[in-house]
Design a protein around this motif. Structure first.
Motif, mmCIF file in Angstrom:
data_model
loop_
_atom_site.group_PDB
_atom_site.id
_atom_site.type_symbol
_atom_site.label_atom_id
_atom_site.label_comp_id
_atom_site.label_asym_id
_atom_site.label_seq_id
_atom_site.Cartn_x
_atom_site.Cartn_y
_atom_site.Cartn_z
ATOM 1 N N GLY A 152 1.349 7.963 -11.476
ATOM 2 C CA GLY A 152 1.242 6.715 -12.213
ATOM 3 C C GLY A 152 1.484 5.506 -11.325
ATOM 4 N N ARG A 153 2.445 5.608 -10.444
ATOM 5 C CA ARG A 153 2.756 4.498 -9.544
ATOM 6 C C ARG A 153 1.610 4.242 -8.572
ATOM 7 N NH1 ARG A 153 7.369 4.298 -4.939
ATOM 8 N NH2 ARG A 153 7.278 2.074 -4.503
ATOM 9 N N GLN A 154 1.034 5.303 -8.015
ATOM 10 C CA GLN A 154 -0.091 5.137 -7.096
ATOM 11 C C GLN A 154 -1.292 4.500 -7.796
ATOM 12 O OE1 GLN A 154 -1.197 8.484 -4.478
ATOM 13 N NE2 GLN A 154 0.703 9.478 -5.146
ATOM 14 N N LEU A 155 -1.589 4.981 -8.991
ATOM 15 C CA LEU A 155 -2.734 4.464 -9.728
ATOM 16 C C LEU A 155 -2.525 3.000 -10.090
ATOM 17 C CD1 LEU A 155 -5.423 4.787 -11.173
ATOM 18 C CD2 LEU A 155 -4.187 5.790 -13.120
ATOM 19 N N GLN A 212 0.836 -1.200 0.000
ATOM 20 C CA GLN A 212 0.000 0.000 0.000
ATOM 21 C C GLN A 212 0.873 1.254 0.000
ATOM 22 O OE1 GLN A 212 -3.440 -0.065 -0.146
ATOM 23 N NE2 GLN A 212 -3.214 2.109 -0.587
ATOM 24 N N LEU A 213 0.641 2.112 -0.982
ATOM 25 C CA LEU A 213 1.394 3.362 -1.069
ATOM 26 C C LEU A 213 0.610 4.483 -0.401
ATOM 27 C CD1 LEU A 213 2.505 3.186 -4.818
ATOM 28 C CD2 LEU A 213 3.869 2.592 -2.817
ATOM 29 N N SER A 214 1.315 5.458 0.123
ATOM 30 C CA SER A 214 0.624 6.620 0.695
ATOM 31 C C SER A 214 -0.051 7.375 -0.441
ATOM 32 C CB SER A 214 1.620 7.529 1.419
ATOM 33 O OG SER A 214 2.650 7.937 0.531
ATOM 34 N N ARG A 215 -1.297 7.735 -0.232
ATOM 35 C CA ARG A 215 -2.108 8.362 -1.275
ATOM 36 C C ARG A 215 -1.997 9.879 -1.241
ATOM 37 N NH1 ARG A 215 -6.740 5.487 -3.006
ATOM 38 N NH2 ARG A 215 -6.068 3.399 -3.604
ATOM 39 N N THR A 216 -1.817 10.467 -2.402
ATOM 40 C CA THR A 216 -1.852 11.926 -2.529
ATOM 41 C C THR A 216 -2.978 12.340 -3.465
ATOM 42 O OG1 THR A 216 -0.291 11.903 -4.380
ATOM 43 C CG2 THR A 216 0.632 12.092 -2.160
ATOM 44 N N LEU A 217 -3.811 11.371 -3.871
ATOM 45 C CA LEU A 217 -4.897 11.653 -4.788
ATOM 46 C C LEU A 217 -6.008 10.636 -4.580
ATOM 47 C CD1 LEU A 217 -3.833 10.393 -8.332
ATOM 48 C CD2 LEU A 217 -2.535 9.935 -6.300
ATOM 49 N N ALA A 218 -7.177 10.925 -5.153
ATOM 50 C CA ALA A 218 -8.323 10.026 -5.056
ATOM 51 C C ALA A 218 -8.363 9.138 -6.298
ATOM 52 C CB ALA A 218 -9.614 10.831 -4.948
ATOM 53 N N ALA A 221 -16.587 3.726 -25.008
ATOM 54 C CA ALA A 221 -17.979 3.770 -24.588
ATOM 55 C C ALA A 221 -18.508 2.356 -24.343
ATOM 56 C CB ALA A 221 -18.835 4.475 -25.645
ATOM 57 N N GLU A 222 -18.126 1.439 -25.213
ATOM 58 C CA GLU A 222 -18.552 0.046 -25.045
ATOM 59 C C GLU A 222 -17.951 -0.560 -23.799
ATOM 60 O OE1 GLU A 222 -18.218 -4.198 -27.475
ATOM 61 O OE2 GLU A 222 -17.944 -2.298 -28.535
ATOM 62 N N ARG A 223 -16.681 -0.287 -23.543
ATOM 63 C CA ARG A 223 -16.017 -0.848 -22.372
ATOM 64 C C ARG A 223 -16.590 -0.271 -21.081
ATOM 65 N NH1 ARG A 223 -10.602 -1.364 -21.329
ATOM 66 N NH2 ARG A 223 -11.341 -3.320 -20.472
ATOM 67 N N LEU A 224 -16.865 1.012 -21.074
ATOM 68 C CA LEU A 224 -17.445 1.629 -19.876
ATOM 69 C C LEU A 224 -18.861 1.125 -19.627
ATOM 70 C CD1 LEU A 224 -16.154 5.274 -20.373
ATOM 71 C CD2 LEU A 224 -15.549 3.755 -18.475
ATOM 72 N N GLU A 225 -19.608 0.908 -20.691
ATOM 73 C CA GLU A 225 -20.967 0.398 -20.541
ATOM 74 C C GLU A 225 -20.959 -1.005 -19.939
ATOM 75 O OE1 GLU A 225 -24.910 -0.412 -23.334
ATOM 76 O OE2 GLU A 225 -23.303 0.899 -24.046
ATOM 77 N N LYS A 226 -19.909 -1.776 -20.254
ATOM 78 C CA LYS A 226 -19.792 -3.133 -19.716
ATOM 79 C C LYS A 226 -19.106 -3.155 -18.349
ATOM 80 C CE LYS A 226 -19.630 -5.422 -24.222
ATOM 81 N NZ LYS A 226 -18.788 -6.238 -25.163
ATOM 82 N N ALA A 227 -18.839 -1.975 -17.794
ATOM 83 C CA ALA A 227 -18.195 -1.857 -16.475
ATOM 84 C C ALA A 227 -16.840 -2.545 -16.448
ATOM 85 C CB ALA A 227 -19.098 -2.409 -15.377
ATOM 86 N N SER A 228 -16.048 -2.372 -17.514
ATOM 87 C CA SER A 228 -14.693 -2.915 -17.540
ATOM 88 C C SER A 228 -13.851 -2.252 -16.459
ATOM 89 C CB SER A 228 -14.059 -2.670 -18.911
ATOM 90 O OG SER A 228 -14.762 -3.364 -19.922
ATOM 91 N N PRO A 229 -12.789 -2.931 -15.997
ATOM 92 C CA PRO A 229 -11.961 -2.350 -14.922
ATOM 93 C C PRO A 229 -11.122 -1.169 -15.414
ATOM 94 C CG PRO A 229 -11.066 -4.458 -15.661
ATOM 95 C CD PRO A 229 -12.365 -4.288 -16.361
ATOM 96 N N ILE A 230 -11.672 0.014 -15.277
ATOM 97 C CA ILE A 230 -11.021 1.263 -15.690
ATOM 98 C C ILE A 230 -11.053 2.210 -14.502
ATOM 99 C CG2 ILE A 230 -11.088 3.214 -17.295
ATOM 100 C CD1 ILE A 230 -12.563 1.396 -19.272
ATOM 101 N N TRP A 231 -9.892 2.772 -14.177
ATOM 102 C CA TRP A 231 -9.814 3.659 -13.012
ATOM 103 C C TRP A 231 -9.299 5.042 -13.401
ATOM 104 C CZ3 TRP A 231 -8.337 -1.506 -12.769
ATOM 105 C CH2 TRP A 231 -9.074 -2.311 -11.894
ATOM 106 N N LEU A 232 -9.777 6.033 -12.687
ATOM 107 C CA LEU A 232 -9.310 7.410 -12.828
ATOM 108 C C LEU A 232 -8.661 7.861 -11.527
ATOM 109 C CD1 LEU A 232 -12.350 9.058 -14.637
ATOM 110 C CD2 LEU A 232 -10.059 8.742 -15.601
ATOM 111 N N ALA A 233 -7.564 8.585 -11.655
ATOM 112 C CA ALA A 233 -6.933 9.219 -10.494
ATOM 113 C C ALA A 233 -7.226 10.715 -10.562
ATOM 114 C CB ALA A 233 -5.427 8.973 -10.506
#
Length: 306
Positions: A251-254, A139-145, A189-201
């Motif tokens: 990038g490392r945290q994400l 677990q890395l210390s978080r500086t972002l959500a 759009a297709e991947r997001l609709e299928k709830a693919s594992p995509i994350w935003l920092a």
């Protein structure tokens, strides 16, 4: 047929001696053009060449030439790659080869003797398939959500993905083609609709990085089984950090978060493609525990093969 099976068996043994993570050599495609060559010691080698043209608005054209000749070598444990590449050059002489074309060979990264033949014939290591095994990152210390992306984030995900596409076009096989944004938007759009594992920092409520991933099963008969050991794998398709946010550990945290989540989904490891000529990727990915398994040797246009 018996000779081909013997070559596949010998090649499987050779792969196992090179790298324990390599799957056995796959049977060559049945619908390609067969090349054969005899070596000085009487050993015979073979290769099967497939020829593909990709549709103008396909996602494949964003990371590939429009027309590709791909060779699957059958050299057993010999060093017959030079002879096969010479035969491939002759085969291309009889083809109508344009500018938006490529010759491609996927080959184990640790076979350094074969690398000499590829370089001598003008192919370059534009990308590698790299793998990472084991437990998630500490677990890395978080500086972002960090949060899962949804269909409401399409435009944000698209802009981050296009930023990575543009950067990669300078250092690898990626091509920024007319209409790239529309092609990417449709696929995402297709991947997001299928709830693919995509994350935003996010930093201060603003998205600064993207990790677009997928789950891939390597099982008998699948394409993944020709490249990866058996199991359920996390595929890291795209990690993109906005230019002004690079170098701050985002990038490392994400990625650490993505690794933890993919492991929670039951994966045995993760894999990705990166470009060795990329001065950022070639340093970042090994530091995150990835190491090359396959190298994608390529020459563009195909007529440049020596």
């Amino acid at each position: 047929m018996t000779s081909a099976r013997a070559l596949v068996a010998a090649q499987s043994a050779h792969f196992a001696s090179l790298d324990p993570l390599l799957p056995p050599a796959a049977e060559p495609p049945m619908d390609g053009h067969v090349l054969t060559a005899a070596l000085a010691d009487g050993t015979r080698v073979a290769g099967v060449v497939s020829h593909q043209r990709f549709e103008p608005h396909s996602t494949t054209r964003l990371w590939s030439a429009a027309e590709v000749w791909e060779m699957v070598p059958l050299v057993g444990g010999s060093q017959g790659m030079d002879a096969l590449l010479t035969r491939l050059r002759r085969h291309l002489d009889a083809q109508d080869v344009g500018e938006d074309t490529a010759c491609v060979v996927h080959w184990p990264s640790r076979d350094v003797k074969a690398a000499r033949a590829f370089l001598d014939h003008g192919l370059v290591p534009l990308s590698v398939l790299a793998v990472r095994l084991g437990t998630p990152d500490r677990q890395l210390s978080r500086t972002l959500a960090i949060r899962r992306a949804t269909s409401n984030d399409l435009e944000t995900v698209l802009q981050l993905s296009l930023a990575e596409l543009e950067f990669s076009s300078y250092v690898g096989s990626t091509v920024v083609r007319p209409g790239a944004a529309a092609v990417k938007r449709r696929a995402l759009a297709e991947r997001l609709e299928k709830a693919s594992p995509i994350w935003l920092a996010e930093r201060d409520g603003i998205a600064v990085a993207l990790a677009e991933c997928a789950i891939v099963s390597s099982e008998p008969g699948s394409m993944a089984a020709t490249r990866l050991p058996p199991g359920r794998w996390g595929y890291v398709n795209c990690v993109s950090v906005l230019p002004d946010a690079r170098g701050s550990g985002i990038g490392r945290q994400l990625l650490a978060h993505a690794h933890q989540e993919l492991h929670r989904m039951g994966t045995v490891g993760t894999y990705l493609y990166y470009n060795p000529p990329n001065p950022l990727s070639s340093v970042f990915w090994p530091r995150q525990g990835y190491r090359p398994l396959w190298t994608v040797w390529e020459v563009r246009p195909a007529s440049a093969l020596r």
